[in-house]
Enzyme design. Structure first.
Site, mmCIF file in Angstrom:
data_model
loop_
_atom_site.group_PDB
_atom_site.id
_atom_site.type_symbol
_atom_site.label_atom_id
_atom_site.label_comp_id
_atom_site.label_asym_id
_atom_site.label_seq_id
_atom_site.Cartn_x
_atom_site.Cartn_y
_atom_site.Cartn_z
ATOM 1 N N ASP A 197 9.350 2.250 1.289
ATOM 2 C CA ASP A 197 8.263 3.052 1.848
ATOM 3 C C ASP A 197 8.248 2.755 3.344
ATOM 4 O OD1 ASP A 197 5.832 3.840 2.940
ATOM 5 O OD2 ASP A 197 4.673 3.386 1.152
ATOM 6 N N LYS A 239 3.241 9.713 8.383
ATOM 7 C CA LYS A 239 2.644 9.198 9.633
ATOM 8 C C LYS A 239 3.242 9.842 10.877
ATOM 9 C CE LYS A 239 0.233 5.576 7.791
ATOM 10 N NZ LYS A 239 -1.212 5.649 7.656
ATOM 11 N N PHE A 265 0.855 -1.194 0.000
ATOM 12 C CA PHE A 265 0.000 0.000 0.000
ATOM 13 C C PHE A 265 0.887 1.239 0.000
ATOM 14 C CE2 PHE A 265 -2.436 3.480 1.791
ATOM 15 C CZ PHE A 265 -3.641 3.371 1.103
HETATM 16 N N1 PLP Z 1 2.512 4.187 2.610
HETATM 17 C C1 PLP Z 1 2.107 3.383 3.588
HETATM 18 C C2 PLP Z 1 2.934 2.183 3.954
HETATM 19 C C3 PLP Z 1 0.923 3.647 4.281
HETATM 20 O O1 PLP Z 1 0.527 2.834 5.276
HETATM 21 C C4 PLP Z 1 0.170 4.800 3.934
HETATM 22 C C5 PLP Z 1 -1.092 5.112 4.629
HETATM 23 O O2 PLP Z 1 -1.697 4.323 5.285
HETATM 24 C C6 PLP Z 1 0.643 5.608 2.896
HETATM 25 C C7 PLP Z 1 1.819 5.279 2.258
HETATM 26 C C8 PLP Z 1 -0.111 6.839 2.507
HETATM 27 O O3 PLP Z 1 0.043 7.816 3.471
HETATM 28 P P1 PLP Z 1 -0.950 9.072 3.559
HETATM 29 O O4 PLP Z 1 -2.281 8.561 3.990
HETATM 30 O O5 PLP Z 1 -0.296 10.000 4.528
HETATM 31 O O6 PLP Z 1 -1.009 9.657 2.185
#
Ligand code: PLP
Length: 398
Positions: A224, A253, A137
């Site tokens: 990520d 986050k 994700f």
């Molecule tokens: N990457 C990961 C691993 C995530 O868990 C999330 C959100 O849950 C994101 C990216 C996207 O982050 P944002 O909601 O701040 O755009």
């Protein structure tokens, strides 16, 4: 002043906010440390952190003071000027980063951080394809959504072209995608721990093999670390726990304890290839977010939160494994990013724990719940969670 009745809050929010979220039947109005309080004053132990955000606990006094001080001085000015707090936040983040990663780009969210990484990989390598992972994700904007390995999120075609998916944990699958793309691959991009998928971790050798594969083929390795970064896995970044250095790390986050902020950390060579005007964000690196990020980094260091994440995560996982919890299949994770898999439907555990005054998270795996508390959590709170999980599982599964 006390909050309005919950029914009033709910009616107003449902009337005016776009209905894209399933919500718990409560309104949270206050937070302190590892606890949040609803509009009736009921206290909840937070084992979810509002999707893995509250690294330093709710309203850590140091973070609150930093935000308050900055708000009184200057809430915002963009990157058209220099700023002492931006300079300090950038340095604080680079000090935590793996060696050789020397520059940071600030944005406002995880999805923007991943967009930045995709653009940087294409610019640096001159290649188009990004290999992402099935069940990964990366966010909701087009590039990040297109790189998200769950088809249910990619429902607004056409998606960004040039994304391919490999199976997480299998180098052969990446090699296969690389060959099918005719070698035109700019980056392999992955959540090193697939959180949303139910906290899936690969063998340590996999990450090293990926690094070697990327080096051998001129491909960038993008981690990520939106969830795994900033001490959650017991080191500043997950990459450090396995002793490798990615080319780009994306963050969001918990990096500013809940003030919106995203960031991408660049290795020197790539940073040198991105020029003036090639990327940007009005709000990225704003003073308020930078003040919160700097304070967060300081609290992490001074309160040894990486050590706490490692120790308490280990303690919690051990205690869960030893407790006789009906229907429990597996406990997996690292630090305070923990998945608990049940034979039955795990999603019933979320309301069952809420009834017992504890917030936890579900995942895309219907059997797996996620425990992602503030990194300040203590033993007694872990014991409380284990007892409540046992109690709820006895009611639901035995
Ligand atoms: N990457 C990961 C691993 C995530 O868990 C999330 C959100 O849950 C994101 C990216 C996207 O982050 P944002 O909601 O701040 O755009």
């Amino acid at each position: 002043m006390s909050a309005p009745e919950f029914v009033t809050i709910k009616a107003m929010e449902d009337a005016y906010q776009l209905k894209t979220y399933a919500k718990h039947e409560l309104a949270l109005e206050q937070g302190e440390g590892n606890y949040v309080f609803d509009s009736t004053g009921r206290r909840y132990l937070d084992f979810y952190g509002g999707h893995c955000v509250t690294t330093t606990g709710h309203c850590h006094p140091r973070v609150v003071a930093a935000i308050r001080n900055q708000a009184e001085k200057l809430i915002f000015y963009s990157n058209v000027v220099y700023s002492s707090i931006r300079a300090e936040a950038a340095r604080a983040i680079i000090m935590l980063a793996p060696e050789g990663m020397t520059q940071v780009f600030f944005c406002n969210s995880g999805t923007e951080a991943n967009e930045t990484a995709i653009k940087a990989a294409r610019k640096y390598t001159g290649r188009t394809t990004i290999i992402a992972m099935n069940d990964g994700f990366h966010g909701r904007t087009y590039g990040s959504m297109s790189a998200t390995g769950f088809a249910k999120y990619r429902i607004f075609p056409p998606n960004l072209p040039g994304i391919r998916f490999a199976d997480f944990g299998k180098l052969a699958s990446v090699q296969e995608q690389y060959l099918e793309a005719g070698g035109d691959v700019g980056a392999v991009m992955l959540e090193p721990i697939q959180s949303m998928a139910g906290v899936r971790i690969a063998e340590p050798a996999y990450y090293r093999q990926l690094r070697e594969f990327c080096d051998a083929n001129g491909v960038l390795l993008v981690f990520d670390e939106v969830q795994t970064g900033f001490a959650r896995t017991g080191a500043n970044f997950f990459a450090q726990t396995i002793g490798i250095t990615p080319d780009l790390i994306t963050l969001a986050k918990g990096i500013a304890s809940g003030v919106p902020m995203g960031a991408v950390i660049f290795s020197q060579a790539i940073a040198e290839k991105i020029g003036n005007g090639e990327h940007g964000s009005t709000f990225g690196g704003g003073p308020l977010a930078c003040a919160a990020a700097k304070a967060t980094a300081e609290v992490i260091a001074e309160e040894h939160l990486a050590d706490n994440a490692r120790e308490l995560g280990g303690y919690l996982m051990d205690t869960l494994r030893k407790a006789s919890i009906p229907g429990l299949v597996e406990v997996r994770g690292i630090g305070l990013l923990i998945g608990v898999e049940f034979e039955g439907d795990g999603k019933y555990m979320v309301p069952a724990l809420l009834q017992r005054g504890i917030l936890i998270g579900s995942s895309e795996d219907p059997h797996t719940i996620r425990l992602i508390p503030p990194l300040t959590i203590g033993r007694a709170e872990c014991d409380q969670l284990v007892a409540a999980l046992g109690d709820a599982a006895t009611e639901l599964f035995s």
